[in-house]
Structures are given as C-alpha cells and as structure tokens.
Design a protein around this motif. Structure first.
Motif, PDB file in Angstrom:
ATOM      1  N   ALA A 173      45.682  60.229  66.895  1.00 34.27           N
ATOM      2  CA  ALA A 173      45.335  61.541  66.756  1.00 34.27           C
ATOM      3  C   ALA A 173      43.895  61.945  67.042  1.00 34.27           C
ATOM      4  CB  ALA A 173      45.692  61.836  65.263  1.00 34.27           C
ATOM      5  N   MET A 174      42.868  61.189  66.816  1.00 34.22           N
ATOM      6  CA  MET A 174      41.726  61.421  67.114  1.00 34.22           C
ATOM      7  C   MET A 174      41.609  61.172  68.594  1.00 34.22           C
ATOM      8  SD  MET A 174      39.658  58.662  64.535  1.00 34.22           S
ATOM      9  CE  MET A 174      37.994  58.674  65.184  1.00 34.22           C
ATOM     10  N   ALA A 175      42.134  60.465  69.357  1.00 34.71           N
ATOM     11  CA  ALA A 175      41.868  60.298  70.760  1.00 34.71           C
ATOM     12  C   ALA A 175      42.625  61.527  71.540  1.00 34.71           C
ATOM     13  CB  ALA A 175      42.626  59.258  71.136  1.00 34.71           C
ATOM     14  N   LEU A 176      43.799  62.090  70.784  1.00 37.44           N
ATOM     15  CA  LEU A 176      44.390  63.145  71.493  1.00 37.44           C
ATOM     16  C   LEU A 176      43.906  64.311  71.216  1.00 37.44           C
ATOM     17  CD1 LEU A 176      48.238  62.079  71.095  1.00 37.44           C
ATOM     18  CD2 LEU A 176      46.689  62.030  73.193  1.00 37.44           C
ATOM     19  N   VAL A 177      43.544  64.653  69.613  1.00 38.91           N
ATOM     20  CA  VAL A 177      43.288  66.108  69.528  1.00 38.91           C
ATOM     21  C   VAL A 177      41.868  66.303  68.699  1.00 38.91           C
ATOM     22  CG1 VAL A 177      45.605  66.713  69.248  1.00 38.91           C
ATOM     23  CG2 VAL A 177      44.603  65.828  67.101  1.00 38.91           C
ATOM     24  N   ALA A 178      41.273  65.353  68.225  1.00 37.17           N
ATOM     25  CA  ALA A 178      40.102  65.474  67.244  1.00 37.17           C
ATOM     26  C   ALA A 178      38.850  66.097  67.870  1.00 37.17           C
ATOM     27  CB  ALA A 178      40.024  64.117  66.667  1.00 37.17           C
ATOM     28  N   HIS A 179      38.565  66.063  69.196  1.00 36.58           N
ATOM     29  CA  HIS A 179      37.599  66.567  69.970  1.00 36.58           C
ATOM     30  C   HIS A 179      36.173  65.948  69.293  1.00 36.58           C
ATOM     31  CE1 HIS A 179      35.665  69.044  72.830  1.00 36.58           C
ATOM     32  NE2 HIS A 179      35.239  69.998  72.088  1.00 36.58           N
ATOM     33  N   ASP A 180      35.306  66.804  69.052  1.00 40.15           N
ATOM     34  CA  ASP A 180      34.102  66.555  68.335  1.00 40.15           C
ATOM     35  C   ASP A 180      34.109  66.101  66.946  1.00 40.15           C
ATOM     36  OD1 ASP A 180      34.376  69.105  67.782  1.00 40.15           O
ATOM     37  OD2 ASP A 180      32.289  69.677  68.353  1.00 40.15           O
TER      38      ASP A 180
END
Length: 372
Positions: free
Chosen positions: A321-328
């Motif tokens: 999820a971090m890689a796909l949508v977390a951004h900064d």
C-alpha cells in the motif's frame, strides 16, 4: 532436505529447516534482492522524513502542534471538522479528499481527558503490548532471555512514537493496537483481536489493511466464525468512514485547494527504508539499518507459527500500500507495523542458520549393487 538440528532459540526448528535446497536458494535470493534494492536507495538523497508526524494537516508546520490545537479546541466545545479544516486552510494545504482529515475518534476522546492523562494512557498501552507479546512468545521461545530480548526489540520499534509529541499521533495509537491485536489472537479466540483492530481502524483508516489480511487468513484457514467477525468489523468501519466522508464534505468549501488523491509508486527498497526509519533503527546508519530490517522480515518468515506468517503478510500488505498510494505520507503508514517489525530479529539466528544449511544441502545418492 537436510536433517534438522537442535534450534538455537526456538522451541522447534524454523520453517526454513524443512526446505529443499532449491526453495532455500529462492528465499535467500528474494531476501538478497530486497536488501540490494534498499541499499540502492542510499545513492539517492532522501527527502526529509518525519516519523513522528500525525497527519496531513501540516506540511511546513509541526503536525503534533496542529493536532494539539485541534484537541484543545474540541475540549472547549469546538466542532472537530470545522477546526481541522481551519487548520488545513491556515497552512494553505491542498485537500485531496476526506482522507486528508483524520477520523475524529482519537481527538474527541483525548478532548475528554486532561492532557497529562493522554500520555499516561499511551505509556499504559505500550506496557500492555509488551506484556501481551511476552506471554504470546512463550510457545515459540521457551527460554526467558530470548523473550526478554524480543520485548526490547519491540520497545525499539515503538521508541520513536513514545514521546510527548506522539500522544496525538493517530498512527502511533493504531500501530500499538494492531500489535496488541496480533498478540491476543488465538485459534478460536479472536473476539478481542477483532475488537482491538476495529479500534485501530476507527483511529487510523490504514489499519484496515491489517483487518483485511486477518480476514484472508481466517478464510484460508477455514475459520468461518472468525472470518465473519472480521467482516463485521470491516463493515462497521466502512459505515464510520462513510459518515466521516460526509462530515468532511459538509465543511469543505468550493475554493479549497485540491490535489491528486493518491500518488505513491515507491519501490520496495524505499518501502524497506521507510519501515526501518519508523523504528529505533533511524538512529543508526542506513547501511546497518537496512540489513537488520531485512533479517527481521526473514525471521518472521521462518517462525513456524501462524502468527509469523500473519505478521509477515501484514508488513507486506502495508508495504504494498505504501508503494502504491502512500506518496509522501509513507513514513507514517510504516508506523502501523513498526511495533512488531524488529521482533522478527529474535528468530533471525535460527532462520539464517537453517536457510544456509538448506541452501547448501547436497543430494544424497544411495547405490545398491544387485548380484545375479
């Protein structure tokens, strides 16, 4: 397969002890690749990372101070949504969606108690998590010293958030509740774990990642009653999130600046680095922190207990999820798994030894001579 040897710390041989040499080499290759990708990020100057921030309410100002302001305003009768949007406007930040505003649960509860009590409750939750994990690890680590070391590793995972500024950090509370949920869950005894996970979701919506992982695990294990419990918790969370979205929409103005809602696409190396930075490993050089974080993941994969795979799956899902949508906001997402991440290091000695032996095992050929 090689003949298992006596475990170093575990109660029984690790999962890697039963691997054939080809599978062991694949596992070792995946771990090595993840480490190389993590180390490769050292060639790129990192953006400043604030692992103690609490929300998207502030960018150039202190997030903790922003939510302190919000809690204090709610304590004096202000509407949570109105004052939060006011803080966003004051900082001239974009409002990509209702996810830019945290669920009101934590702030409203904190507004009902004195400020010092909030920090005391945070410390009490940390202590409860430590005790629960000490008890839970008894089956896997029969000796007392390794279990005490595991608790020290757990405390190292929560060290960055156990401070006064983190008392208003939604991610800190949610991560601790997820850790407690993992510790208390037992086969046939999942009610408390589900309730704790629901509390975590109502504080920080990213905790739903953990609930989905546990739902899938229950379904794969054919635990129908537990699966229904996770479905019910997710349903309650979904209703609460819908009400939250409507409340945010009611106070957002037409001229509030907008921005794209999601924009992650970070690589696995960056995710590994952010997870390491969300723990006490942030104080050591990255070239040391990244191998330790990789060994922790390897340790969780090796522990022959359903809890080991559940933790590993939660970390992997959160990382995805971090890689796909977390951004900064990725460092804050990592705080969801920070309390349990480093505990995997306690299984690393058995994991690395068993993986090495399995990867270098030679096929034994028995020649039988027949006489005519």
């Amino acid at each position: 397969m090689v003949r298992p040897v006596a475990p170093l710390w575990l109660a029984r041989p690790s999962r890697f002890a039963a691997l054939d040499h080809r599978s062991a080499r694949i596992v070792a290759g995946i771990a090595a690749l993840l480490l190389v990708l993590g180390l490769a990020t050292l060639a790129v100057p990192p953006a400043p990372v604030d692992v103690t921030g609490t929300s998207a309410v502030a960018d150039d100002r202190d997030d903790a101070a922003a939510y302190d302001t919000i809690v204090e305003a709610v304590r004096h009768g202000a509407d949570y949504y109105a004052v939060t949007i006011q803080e966003i406007r004051r900082a001239d930040l974009p409002l990509p969606s209702f996810t830019a505003v945290r669920l009101p649960t934590l702030s409203v509860v904190q507004a009902q108690v004195p400020a010092p009590a909030t920090l005391a409750l945070l410390y009490a939750l940390v202590a409860t998590v430590a005790v629960a994990w000490f008890v839970r690890l008894r089956d896997g680590l029969p000796r007392r010293r390794p279990r005490l070391l595991a608790i020290l590793l757990l405390l190292a995972g929560v060290a960055p958030v156990v401070q006064e500024a983190s008392a208003v950090a939604h991610e800190a509370w949610a991560g601790l509740l997820v850790a407690l949920s993992l510790a208390v869950r037992r086969p046939g005894q999942a009610t408390a774990a589900i309730a704790l996970a629901l509390c975590a979701m109502l504080i920080r919506e990213t905790a739903a990642i953990y609930a989905v992982v546990m739902l899938v695990a229950a379904m794969l294990g054919k635990r129908r009653r537990e699966a229904l419990g996770w479905v019910a918790a997710l349903a309650v969370f979904g209703v609460a999130l819908g009400v939250h979205a409507q409340a945010v929409a009611a106070v957002v103005g037409t001229f509030d600046p907008a921005a794209p809602d999601w924009g992650g696409l970070s690589g696995p190396g960056t995710v590994l680095r952010l997870m390491a930075l969300s723990t006490a490993l942030a104080v050591v050089p990255a070239w040391i922190a990244l191998p330790l974080a990789t060994l922790a993941l390897l340790g969780w994969a090796a522990w022959r207990d359903p809890l080991g795979l559940r933790v590993l799956a939660t970390v992997a899902a959160c990382g995805g999820a971090m890689a796909l949508v977390a951004h900064d906001d990725g460092a804050r997402w990592a705080m969801l798994v920070a309390p349990v991440l480093l505990v995997g290091l306690i299984f690393a000695p058995d994991a690395t030894r068993d993986l090495w032996r399995a990867a270098h095992a030679r096929r034994r050929i028995t020649v039988t001579r027949t006489a005519r």
